[in-house]
Design a protein around this motif. Structure first.
Motif, PDB file in Angstrom:
ATOM      1  N   SER A 128      -5.618  -5.921  -1.899  1.00  0.00           N
ATOM      2  CA  SER A 128      -5.708  -6.317  -0.516  1.00  0.00           C
ATOM      3  C   SER A 128      -6.404  -7.639  -0.482  1.00  0.00           C
ATOM      4  N   SER A 133       0.865  -1.166   0.035  1.00  0.00           N
ATOM      5  CA  SER A 133       0.041   0.125   0.046  1.00  0.00           C
ATOM      6  C   SER A 133       0.870   1.352  -0.052  1.00  0.00           C
ATOM      7  N   VAL A 186      -3.837  -1.621  -5.537  1.00  0.00           N
ATOM      8  CA  VAL A 186      -3.281  -2.294  -4.293  1.00  0.00           C
ATOM      9  C   VAL A 186      -4.433  -3.372  -4.149  1.00  0.00           C
TER      10      VAL A 186
END
Length: 530
Positions: free
Chosen positions: A499, A355, A497
């Motif tokens: 996740s 991140s 990103v």
């Protein structure tokens, strides 16, 4: 090449390997199908030469069209066979170590682009390294809702690999042996200088002493004089090996400013101290990869120029062919923005498990180092040094080399005037004399050749450094057109990103045991309907 891919399906029918089992719409939640050959997809299982697994995600509801299905496929080539051997032992040591450093840096969860941008490895090298590490350490794969593949490793993966790999166990010992061998080579050349001086001047002393002790009537013999049978050698050449005691030089004061002892400085004077830019090429690609990744995967050629070997800017204004090696290494391609500027996109470096923030466009032309997250402004090569020895040690080496060279000349003229009897020191030295001559002449010929070679090499290095510095200065203060081009690159950049909440499949668990909550499915399919 082992890979996962998830892509929208353009047809309502699947392949014979993966087929929707629902023929009519229902009001139930979407379901997940896994159809494959009888092999498990876990990394701990043994794969045949080619296994293809398809995951079909479909919603039977009429709310989601058939074209919105999602697939993930895994192909494992014959080169990766978990359980059949230690795959990481097949990798070059530097590739393995750099990949592991990237895994540690990102906390054990990485994409191929993360490893490539962090280490400067080619994408196929990074993928191969991650596959091998996952196979050997109990790592697993994760697939996102957009088809991105991530590699996840347990915290103790290093210890698991070290316990499994015999190569990693013996590498420290091999590295120590290489260091010891390199030290002996450096010391042996300096030892040879001392040995040559001792042998040459001892032989000269023997010949002069024997000449004085000869009777006057033996001087006029036609056969000349004969030497070597009545002299006892007190000094033995093997006594010189005490110079090879590594600890001895640590106890002595004969050290140079660079930490070398005198005998090592002899080697340094003749052969130099190695390439000052060794390993710098890896650093170059690290800088390039980190720069591209930190700026969202879209850059202009002017941004890459400070890290590449480019000609002076006055020679080439519009030539961007120097970008080709970067495109090949990181699988990028050119794009044209709305104003006709050519930019370069690197999709694999746009998707990450980290991140960390990307570069921001308010830093264009301002505080360039902070703008690229601390990446150096330009790539700078180091110039070659003739020798790292100090001035006093260098003078001593030259003096002893000259003394040895002069002794060789004198001894050569003396040996021409006598006939040497077999046995004794004089006979030994006369047999060794051709090698002593080669050593004495090369002692100065090699440094002289290196001197001229270094002058040319350093001139080329200075030229390349100056060209890269010019490109960096242009980025520091860009003109209007370049600034607009850089801003467009930042606008076109995208850093995704991935996740944990976006993972739809993982090989860590058995497929049927993976529970997906209803609200997650609702949210994802609402996004598909938009």
């Amino acid at each position: 090449m082992a890979s996962f891919s998830i892509s929208p399906s353009s047809s309502s029918s699947f392949t014979s390997r993966s087929r929707c089992l629902c023929s009519k719409p229902r009001a139930s939640k979407p379901f997940l199908l896994l159809l494959a050959s009888p092999y498990r997809t876990a990394l701990s299982s043994s794969f045949p030469s080619s296994v293809r697994v398809r995951i079909a995600l479909r919603c039977p509801s009429l709310r989601v069209p058939l074209s919105s299905s999602i697939r993930a496929s895994v192909q494992v080539p014959a080169g990766i066979r978990p359980g059949s051997g230690v795959e990481t032992d097949k990798l070059p040591s530097d590739v393995r170590d750099r990949a592991m450093e990237a895994v540690d840096y990102y906390g054990g969860r990485v994409t191929i682009g993360d490893v490539a941008s962090r280490t400067g490895l080619k994408l196929n090298e990074a993928e191969r390294a991650l596959q091998a590490l996952a196979a050997d350490t109990g790592g697993f794969l994760e697939v996102s809702d957009e088809g991105d593949v991530l590699y996840a490793f347990p915290k103790d993966y290093r210890s698991n690999l070290a316990a499994k790999s015999f190569r990693m166990k013996v590498e420290p010992f091999i590295n120590k042996m290489k260091a010891a061998a390199a030290y002996l080579i450096r010391v042996s050349f300096g030892t040879a200088l001392i040995a040559s001086i001792v042998l040459v001047y001892t032989t000269i002393f023997v010949l002069i002493s024997s000449s004085r002790s000869d009777s006057e009537d033996n001087r006029g013999r036609r056969g000349g004089r004969s030497y070597g049978s009545d002299f006892t050698v007190i000094f033995h050449p093997t006594d010189l090996f005490w110079y090879w005691d590594i600890n001895y030089y640590r106890r002595r004061q004969m050290k140079t400013d660079g930490g070398m002892n005198f005998v090592e400085s002899v080697f340094s004077f003749v052969f130099g101290d190695g390439d000052p830019n060794q390993g710098l090429e890896e650093e170059r690609w690290k800088l390039i990869g980190q720069y591209i990744s930190s700026n969202g995967g879209v850059v202009a050629a002017e941004e890459l120029a400070p890290y590449l070997d480019v000609p002076p800017i006055e020679e080439t204004q519009d030539d961007e062919s120097f970008v080709l090696p970067v495109l090949l290494r990181f699988q990028g391609y050119p794009e044209v923005d709305d104003q006709g500027n050519i930019l370069y996109r690197f999709p694999s470096l746009q998707r990450t498990a980290s991140s960390q923030r990307a570069g921001r466009k308010e830093y264009v032309g301002k505080r360039w180092t902070e703008w690229v997250n601390g990446v150096e402004k330009y790539f700078e090569e180091k110039k070659w040094l003739f020798s790292k020895t100090g001035a006093s040690e260098k003078a001593m080496v030259i003096g002893l080399g000259a003394l040895n060279f002069f002794g060789i000349i004198v001894l050569g003229s003396m040996l021409k005037e006598i006939s040497v009897a077999p046995g004794g020191l004089v006979s030994f030295v006369s047999q060794l004399f051709p090698l002593l001559q080669i050593y004495a002449s090369s002692f100065f010929a090699i440094p002289l050749f290196r001197w001229f070679l270094l002058l040319k090499s350093n001139k080329d290095i200075e030229k390349r450094n100056q060209a890269r510095k010019q490109r960096a200065q242009i980025l520091d203060l860009p003109d209007t057109s370049l600034r607009r081009k850089l801003l467009n690159a930042r606008d076109m950049s995208r850093r995704t990103v991935i996740s944990s909440d976006r993972i739809v499949y993982t090989t860590e668990k058995d497929f049927l045991d993976q529970d997906y909550e209803n609200r997650d499915w609702d949210e994802r399919f609402r996004e598909l309907e938009k």
